[in-house]
Design a protein around this motif. Structure first.
Motif: not given
Length: 238
Positions: A132-146, A148-153
């Motif tokens: 895939a050339e990119g991806v679109v994802l939904t996630c509430s990610a309500l807190k900064r640390k949530y 940050d979990v995705i920011r590890v990608a």
């Protein structure tokens, strides 16, 4: 060791827990990003070719965030279709225990969310690794640390660029929208519980696009796609 209780740097900057807490305590009824401006992620990146826009150099994850009722799925599906990218609906990746909790009006704890967030991050990377050339994802990610979990990608692959699209509106607007939904396990009572823990993106989170979704759906979709295409153009010309 990586710990999600400490903010991950965005463009090399950190924020302290104390300053974060002080900022959140001043949050307005419409939890807009705190002193945030739309700042392009600096790179020579672009995504799928759309209306003459450049071919991809890097792989992008477009993560649509915000509390229940803000229109994450609607915006994400629109972007997925317009950009011809795969779409990952975050709610579909919750374990049954989380779904049952939310259906019964029981807020999720941090412990309930870690495996879910990691699964979403890994699934996004798997889609990219599959071509895939990119991806679109939904996630509430309500807190900064949530978030940050995705920011590890990008740590796993340096050709991955992450963008958050934060959708916000006053609580009463979202309560009305959720109350009118049919067949969704998340009830209107969950909107208040999400607002109670919500940490809007701060100015240092420069990988965030902020959109007020109080208006009509057509205007929201147009603005969301416009902001994404603007980032593509900015990245291609940088």
């Amino acid at each position: 060791m990586l710990t999600y209780d400490n903010p991950i740097s965005v463009n090399g900057k950190h924020s302290s827990a104390a300053s974060m807490a002080a900022t959140i305590n001043t949050m307005a009824p419409n939890p807009k990003p705190i002193n945030a401006s739309v700042v392009p992620v600096t790179s020579n990146n672009s995504i799928a070719k759309v209306n003459g826009h450049s071919a991809p150099k890097y792989h992008h994850i477009w993560l649509v965030t915000g509390p229940a009722g803000c229109g994450k799925s609607t915006v994400a599906k629109h972007l997925s279709t317009a950009l011809n990218l795969p779409y990952i609906e975050g709610d579909e990746y919750h374990p049954q225990a989380n779904i049952e909790k939310m259906a019964n009006g029981i807020p999720l704890t941090d412990a309930d969310r870690w495996d879910w967030l990691t699964l979403l991050r890994d699934e996004s990377l798997r889609q990219l690794a599959s071509g895939a050339e990119g991806v679109v994802l939904t996630c509430s990610a309500l807190k900064r640390k949530y978030r940050d979990v995705i920011r590890v990608a990008p740590y796993y692959s340096h050709d991955v660029v992450l963008h958050f699209i934060y959708l916000h509106a006053p609580e009463d607007v979202l309560l009305q929208r959720v109350g009118s939904r049919q067949g969704h396990y998340m009830g209107a009572n969950m909107v208040h519980s999400q607002f109670s823990i919500l940490e809007p993106p701060t100015a240092e989170e420069t990988d965030v696009i902020s959109l007020d979704v109080s208006g009509s759906i057509d205007s929201i979709l147009e603005e969301a796609l416009g902001e994404v295409l603007k980032k593509i153009d900015d990245a291609a010309s940088s």
